[in-house]
Write a protein that holds these residues in place. Structure first.
Motif, PDB file in Angstrom:
ATOM      1  N   GLN A   1       0.828  -1.210   0.000  1.00 35.00           N
ATOM      2  CA  GLN A   1       0.000   0.000   0.000  1.00 35.00           C
ATOM      3  C   GLN A   1       0.859   1.254   0.000  1.00 35.00           C
ATOM      4  OE1 GLN A   1      -2.474  -0.163   3.512  1.00 35.00           O
ATOM      5  NE2 GLN A   1      -4.051  -1.364   2.464  1.00 35.00           N
TER       6      GLN A   1
ATOM      7  N   GLY B   1      -0.513   5.499  -0.696  1.00 33.25           N
ATOM      8  CA  GLY B   1      -1.485   6.427  -0.104  1.00 33.25           C
ATOM      9  C   GLY B   1      -2.915   5.929  -0.133  1.00 33.25           C
TER      10      GLY B   1
ATOM     11  N   SER C   1      -4.920   5.891  -2.522  1.00 31.18           N
ATOM     12  CA  SER C   1      -5.808   6.754  -3.302  1.00 31.18           C
ATOM     13  C   SER C   1      -6.189   6.092  -4.622  1.00 31.18           C
ATOM     14  CB  SER C   1      -5.130   8.098  -3.577  1.00 31.18           C
ATOM     15  OG  SER C   1      -4.086   7.936  -4.509  1.00 31.18           O
TER      16      SER C   1
ATOM     17  N   ILE D   1      -8.035   3.789  -7.399  1.00 28.50           N
ATOM     18  CA  ILE D   1      -9.481   3.622  -7.530  1.00 28.50           C
ATOM     19  C   ILE D   1      -9.861   2.323  -8.232  1.00 28.50           C
ATOM     20  CG2 ILE D   1     -10.386   5.910  -7.197  1.00 28.50           C
ATOM     21  CD1 ILE D   1      -9.750   6.775  -9.808  1.00 28.50           C
TER      22      ILE D   1
ATOM     23  N   ALA E   1      -4.631  -1.748  -3.863  1.00 30.24           N
ATOM     24  CA  ALA E   1      -4.027  -1.764  -2.528  1.00 30.24           C
ATOM     25  C   ALA E   1      -4.955  -2.403  -1.484  1.00 30.24           C
ATOM     26  CB  ALA E   1      -3.682  -0.332  -2.114  1.00 30.24           C
TER      27      ALA E   1
ATOM     28  N   THR F   1       1.410   8.392  -3.645  1.00 30.56           N
ATOM     29  CA  THR F   1       2.844   8.273  -3.360  1.00 30.56           C
ATOM     30  C   THR F   1       3.625   7.948  -4.632  1.00 30.56           C
ATOM     31  OG1 THR F   1       2.667   5.897  -2.949  1.00 30.56           O
ATOM     32  CG2 THR F   1       2.356   7.357  -1.044  1.00 30.56           C
TER      33      THR F   1
ATOM     34  N   ALA G   1       3.658   2.173  -9.720  1.00 32.62           N
ATOM     35  CA  ALA G   1       2.992   0.867  -9.837  1.00 32.62           C
ATOM     36  C   ALA G   1       1.684   0.963 -10.622  1.00 32.62           C
ATOM     37  CB  ALA G   1       2.729   0.295  -8.451  1.00 32.62           C
ATOM     38  N   SER G   2       0.992   2.122 -10.526  1.00 31.32           N
ATOM     39  CA  SER G   2      -0.293   2.252 -11.233  1.00 31.32           C
ATOM     40  C   SER G   2      -0.113   2.828 -12.645  1.00 31.32           C
ATOM     41  CB  SER G   2      -1.236   3.198 -10.486  1.00 31.32           C
ATOM     42  OG  SER G   2      -1.292   2.878  -9.131  1.00 31.32           O
TER      43      SER G   2
ATOM     44  N   SER H   1       0.307   5.946 -13.172  1.00 25.75           N
ATOM     45  CA  SER H   1      -0.573   7.123 -13.112  1.00 25.75           C
ATOM     46  C   SER H   1      -0.001   8.285 -13.912  1.00 25.75           C
ATOM     47  CB  SER H   1      -0.707   7.601 -11.660  1.00 25.75           C
ATOM     48  OG  SER H   1      -1.125   6.563 -10.858  1.00 25.75           O
TER      49      SER H   1
ATOM     50  N   GLU I   1       1.463  -2.728 -11.024  1.00 27.54           N
ATOM     51  CA  GLU I   1       0.514  -2.888  -9.915  1.00 27.54           C
ATOM     52  C   GLU I   1       1.119  -3.653  -8.735  1.00 27.54           C
ATOM     53  OE1 GLU I   1      -3.377  -3.045 -10.950  1.00 27.54           O
ATOM     54  OE2 GLU I   1      -2.975  -1.970 -12.799  1.00 27.54           O
TER      55      GLU I   1
ATOM     56  N   GLY J   1       7.292  -6.797  -7.463  1.00 34.16           N
ATOM     57  CA  GLY J   1       8.178  -6.520  -6.343  1.00 34.16           C
ATOM     58  C   GLY J   1       7.823  -5.212  -5.675  1.00 34.16           C
TER      59      GLY J   1
ATOM     60  N   HIS K   1      -5.691   4.651 -14.572  1.00 39.62           N
ATOM     61  CA  HIS K   1      -6.043   4.217 -13.216  1.00 39.62           C
ATOM     62  C   HIS K   1      -5.590   2.805 -12.888  1.00 39.62           C
ATOM     63  CE1 HIS K   1      -9.461   7.403 -13.204  1.00 39.62           C
ATOM     64  NE2 HIS K   1      -8.273   7.920 -12.951  1.00 39.62           N
TER      65      HIS K   1
ATOM     66  N   ASN L   1       1.129  -8.867  -3.951  1.00 38.81           N
ATOM     67  CA  ASN L   1      -0.133  -8.414  -4.548  1.00 38.81           C
ATOM     68  C   ASN L   1      -0.913  -9.481  -5.317  1.00 38.81           C
ATOM     69  OD1 ASN L   1       0.286  -5.973  -3.411  1.00 38.81           O
ATOM     70  ND2 ASN L   1       0.480  -4.823  -5.315  1.00 38.81           N
TER      71      ASN L   1
ATOM     72  N   ASN M   1      -4.079  -9.046  -8.104  1.00 37.77           N
ATOM     73  CA  ASN M   1      -4.057  -7.819  -8.902  1.00 37.77           C
ATOM     74  C   ASN M   1      -3.808  -8.185 -10.361  1.00 37.77           C
ATOM     75  OD1 ASN M   1      -4.393  -6.133  -6.738  1.00 37.77           O
ATOM     76  ND2 ASN M   1      -2.476  -5.003  -7.016  1.00 37.77           N
TER      77      ASN M   1
HETATM   78  C1  LIG Z   1      -9.968  12.109  -6.286  1.00 36.73           C
HETATM   79  C2  LIG Z   1      -8.972  11.281  -7.060  1.00 36.73           C
HETATM   80  C3  LIG Z   1      -8.485  11.729  -8.286  1.00 36.73           C
HETATM   81  C4  LIG Z   1      -7.564  10.967  -8.991  1.00 36.73           C
HETATM   82  N1  LIG Z   1      -7.082  11.449 -10.185  1.00 36.73           N
HETATM   83  C5  LIG Z   1      -6.183  10.714 -10.877  1.00 36.73           C
HETATM   84  C6  LIG Z   1      -5.642  11.192 -12.123  1.00 36.73           C
HETATM   85  O1  LIG Z   1      -5.951  12.289 -12.581  1.00 36.73           O
HETATM   86  N2  LIG Z   1      -4.753  10.408 -12.775  1.00 36.73           N
HETATM   87  C7  LIG Z   1      -4.371   9.184 -12.287  1.00 36.73           C
HETATM   88  O2  LIG Z   1      -3.549   8.524 -12.923  1.00 36.73           O
HETATM   89  N3  LIG Z   1      -4.849   8.713 -11.121  1.00 36.73           N
HETATM   90  C8  LIG Z   1      -5.744   9.438 -10.411  1.00 36.73           C
HETATM   91  N4  LIG Z   1      -6.247   8.948  -9.240  1.00 36.73           N
HETATM   92  C9  LIG Z   1      -5.847   7.593  -8.785  1.00 36.73           C
HETATM   93  C10 LIG Z   1      -4.674   7.535  -7.796  1.00 36.73           C
HETATM   94  O3  LIG Z   1      -4.464   8.745  -7.182  1.00 36.73           O
HETATM   95  C11 LIG Z   1      -3.413   7.054  -8.455  1.00 36.73           C
HETATM   96  O4  LIG Z   1      -3.598   5.775  -8.978  1.00 36.73           O
HETATM   97  C12 LIG Z   1      -2.190   7.042  -7.503  1.00 36.73           C
HETATM   98  O5  LIG Z   1      -1.035   6.948  -8.264  1.00 36.73           O
HETATM   99  C13 LIG Z   1      -2.172   5.919  -6.489  1.00 36.73           C
HETATM  100  O6  LIG Z   1      -1.107   6.160  -5.573  1.00 36.73           O
HETATM  101  P1  LIG Z   1      -1.177   5.633  -4.072  1.00 36.73           P
HETATM  102  O7  LIG Z   1       0.086   5.923  -3.396  1.00 36.73           O
HETATM  103  O8  LIG Z   1      -2.409   6.137  -3.420  1.00 36.73           O
HETATM  104  O9  LIG Z   1      -1.281   4.076  -4.352  1.00 36.73           O
HETATM  105  P2  LIG Z   1      -2.173   2.980  -3.668  1.00 36.73           P
HETATM  106  O10 LIG Z   1      -3.612   3.251  -3.945  1.00 36.73           O
HETATM  107  O11 LIG Z   1      -1.788   2.786  -2.264  1.00 36.73           O
HETATM  108  O12 LIG Z   1      -1.707   1.722  -4.525  1.00 36.73           O
HETATM  109  C14 LIG Z   1      -1.955   1.659  -5.906  1.00 36.73           C
HETATM  110  C15 LIG Z   1      -1.247   0.417  -6.460  1.00 36.73           C
HETATM  111  O13 LIG Z   1       0.159   0.595  -6.389  1.00 36.73           O
HETATM  112  C16 LIG Z   1       0.764  -0.446  -5.628  1.00 36.73           C
HETATM  113  N5  LIG Z   1       1.867   0.145  -4.876  1.00 36.73           N
HETATM  114  C17 LIG Z   1       1.825   1.232  -4.057  1.00 36.73           C
HETATM  115  N6  LIG Z   1       3.061   1.489  -3.578  1.00 36.73           N
HETATM  116  C18 LIG Z   1       3.888   0.549  -4.100  1.00 36.73           C
HETATM  117  C19 LIG Z   1       5.281   0.264  -3.940  1.00 36.73           C
HETATM  118  N7  LIG Z   1       6.067   1.005  -3.163  1.00 36.73           N
HETATM  119  N8  LIG Z   1       5.787  -0.801  -4.618  1.00 36.73           N
HETATM  120  C20 LIG Z   1       5.002  -1.582  -5.408  1.00 36.73           C
HETATM  121  N9  LIG Z   1       3.690  -1.364  -5.570  1.00 36.73           N
HETATM  122  C21 LIG Z   1       3.133  -0.312  -4.933  1.00 36.73           C
HETATM  123  C22 LIG Z   1      -0.358  -0.980  -4.746  1.00 36.73           C
HETATM  124  O14 LIG Z   1      -0.130  -2.309  -4.364  1.00 36.73           O
HETATM  125  C23 LIG Z   1      -1.547  -0.840  -5.681  1.00 36.73           C
HETATM  126  O15 LIG Z   1      -1.597  -1.935  -6.556  1.00 36.73           O
HETATM  127  C24 LIG Z   1      -7.146   9.703  -8.490  1.00 36.73           C
HETATM  128  C25 LIG Z   1      -7.638   9.263  -7.252  1.00 36.73           C
HETATM  129  C26 LIG Z   1      -8.533  10.035  -6.545  1.00 36.73           C
HETATM  130  C27 LIG Z   1      -9.027   9.533  -5.223  1.00 36.73           C
END
Ligand SMILES: Cc1cc2nc3c(=O)[nH]c(=O)nc-3n(C[C@H](O)[C@H](O)[C@H](O)COP(=O)(O)OP(=O)(O)OC[C@H]3O[C@@H](n4cnc5c(N)ncnc54)[C@H](O)[C@@H]3O)c2cc1C
Length: 448
Positions: A52, A54, A56, A58, A62, A120, A126-127, A129, A173, A177, A407, A443, A446
């Motif tokens: 996990q 942050g 965040s 969707i 996590a 984060t 991983a996503s 993003s 995802e 690792g 996402h 994971n 996933n």
């Molecule tokens: C209101 C809102 C708006 C958003 N807008 C966008 C947007 O515009 N664009 C976009 O791309 N996303 C968006 N998101 C989605 C989200 O913010 C992204 O996917 C973000 O990158 C996830 O980061 P996190 O740290 O919260 O990851 P988490 O939700 O904690 O984890 C996401 C995935 O990454 C893996 N992971 C996390 N950390 C690691 C690590 N250190 N090593 C290996 N795997 C890891 C987790 O296992 C999980 O599979 C939005 C979300 C919200 C709530």
């Protein structure tokens, strides 16, 4: 270091998808050594690990899978290598990173901005993003130089962008690792940044405007870095919650008589180039029946942040309303399309006009990459929305579009991904997983 799951850790059983999981234990390691100890502990007990950041995300990536949660939020070190390069641990979120850059690397910025500031570095990698600005600044991996990854055999490898594995870690995802840290690249901040919001009465006008801008933007000296669309339903939804959202409550209502909006951000180092581009935008807006007198134009950092927060509120309000509906629909979770289409923009938008179920539509209009979110009011509508999600995704795929864009797949889109992706893509992921994590430590559940 390893805590048994108990009530005080309840929030860690879910992410912003609102999918719920379970876990036996949780850890918050603070160093590489502690990460290695946690992984060893889990391997000794045959426990799988859900990583996990942050939370965040969707798509439920996590959300834990009945075993152990390895949370990165205490891995927050940042080291400055030079003005353009930072070494960042995986648990650093965008809020923390941007504050650091403002203080220590003045005049620079990190172009990767998925808008959610609690995301984060590990979660972003991983996503896979990316944010609205990726329209101009490109894919996120361009701003990463090195990744340090811990694999399930407890080896720690530093991958440079030349390594084959480097690109595979993006959008993986977390199944290959644990991403421990990354070297990131910053860019010089443009001298001038302007944000302009134009309002439109009809979808046809939005599409006409977008077409003109797309033709123009390659030759423009000042760069149009994003084009963010919000339909009338999105604007109405934000209006319901706005007064309780401190970051956007000062934003005025949209001008009377208008329904939809397009937000454009322009970056330039030259004022006259910027003015030329703005002039073109104004003419294009007028041609498409927008009244430029009522448009919003901002250039101060604080005002730009406010308007970006307004766009971000679209996704936030969807999550708020889903939570409000949970008592009536206990299984409710996010049902949102994250797809890009290859057909004509107006056709796509009309196809998204799904009758009888409330929806909101917003997203990156230049790449026809729009997010359609269903807001079901009861169990029947919820089940119908899940079916519609599949149907529209299958259509987009058939048209040559993408069904997973920024996402990720996680747990929620897994079925869709496996059903609609080419065998070669799935087999390649499965092979890499087998090579790197044959015991399925990281994971599980996933993506594949
Ligand atoms: C209101 C809102 C708006 C958003 N807008 C966008 C947007 O515009 N664009 C976009 O791309 N996303 C968006 N998101 C989605 C989200 O913010 C992204 O996917 C973000 O990158 C996830 O980061 P996190 O740290 O919260 O990851 P988490 O939700 O904690 O984890 C996401 C995935 O990454 C893996 N992971 C996390 N950390 C690691 C690590 N250190 N090593 C290996 N795997 C890891 C987790 O296992 C999980 O599979 C939005 C979300 C919200 C709530």
């Amino acid at each position: 270091m390893i805590y048994k799951m108990e009530e005080k850790y309840r929030e860690y059983l879910s992410d912003e998808s609102k999918l719920q999981g379970n876990a036996l234990s949780i850890s918050f390691p603070e160093s590489r050594e502690e990460v290695l100890k946690v992984i060893q502990h889990c391997k000794d007990r045959n426990l799988s690990i859900t990583i996990q950041g942050g939370r965040s995300g969707i798509v439920g990536g996590a959300v834990p899978n009945n075993n152990h949660i390895l949370n990165s939020l205490k891995l927050t070190k940042i080291e400055k290598i030079d003005n353009e390069t930072l070494s960042v641990q995986c648990g650093v979120n965008l809020n923390h990173l941007n504050n650091y850059i403002d203080q220590e690397c003045k005049g620079y910025f990190f172009p990767v901005d998925p808008t959610e500031k609690t995301a984060t570095i590990g979660g972003i990698i991983a996503s896979g993003s990316k944010g609205p600005n990726s329209h101009y600044y490109g894919e996120s991996f361009r701003y990463f130089r090195e990744l340090t990854v811990v694999f399930s055999d407890l080896s720690v490898k530093v991958l440079s962008s030349r390594d084959e594995l480097f690109s595979k870690i993006f959008s993986s995802e977390g199944i290959y690792g644990f991403i421990l840290e990354a070297k990131i690249k910053l860019l010089k901040k443009p001298e001038y940044i302007w944000g302009i919001t134009f309002f439109f009465k009809a979808i046809e006008d939005v599409c006409g405007f977008t077409k003109q801008i797309k033709k123009y933007q390659c030759s423009a000296e000042a760069k149009i870095v994003c084009g963010e669309f919000m339909d009338n339903h999105t604007i109405e939804l934000i209006d319901v919650f706005k007064k309780n959202m401190s970051k956007i409550k000062a934003i005025p209502p949209i001008p009377t008589g208008y329904k939809h909006l397009v937000y454009l951000e322009i970056h330039s180092d030259n004022e006259s180039d910027l003015e030329d581009t703005v002039e073109f935008l104004i003419e294009a807006a007028i041609e498409n029946n927008s009244d430029v007198e009522v448009s919003w134009a901002v250039s101060e950092d604080r005002d730009l942040e406010n308007i970006r927060n307004y766009r971000h509120a679209a996704a936030e309000c969807v999550n708020i309303i889903l939570e409000k509906r949970r008592p009536d629909i206990p299984d409710i979770r996010k049902i949102g399309l994250d797809i890009s289409c290859n057909e004509e923009l107006c056709e796509t938008i009309k196809r998204y006009d799904i009758e009888n179920i409330d929806t909101v539509l917003f997203g990156h209009i230049f790449s026809s990459h729009l997010h359609l979110n269903f807001l079901p009011k009861n169990k029947d509508e919820f089940l119908k929305s899940v079916e519609l999600e599949k149907k529209v995704s299958a259509y987009a795929k058939k048209q040559g579009g993408n069904i997973i864009t920024e996402h990720g797949v996680g747990k929620l889109k897994k079925e869709l991904f496996l059903e609609l992706s080419e065998d070669a893509v799935i087999n390649e992921i499965k092979k890499t997983k087998q090579d790197l994590d044959s015991e399925n430590t990281f994971n599980p559940n996933n993506m594949v």
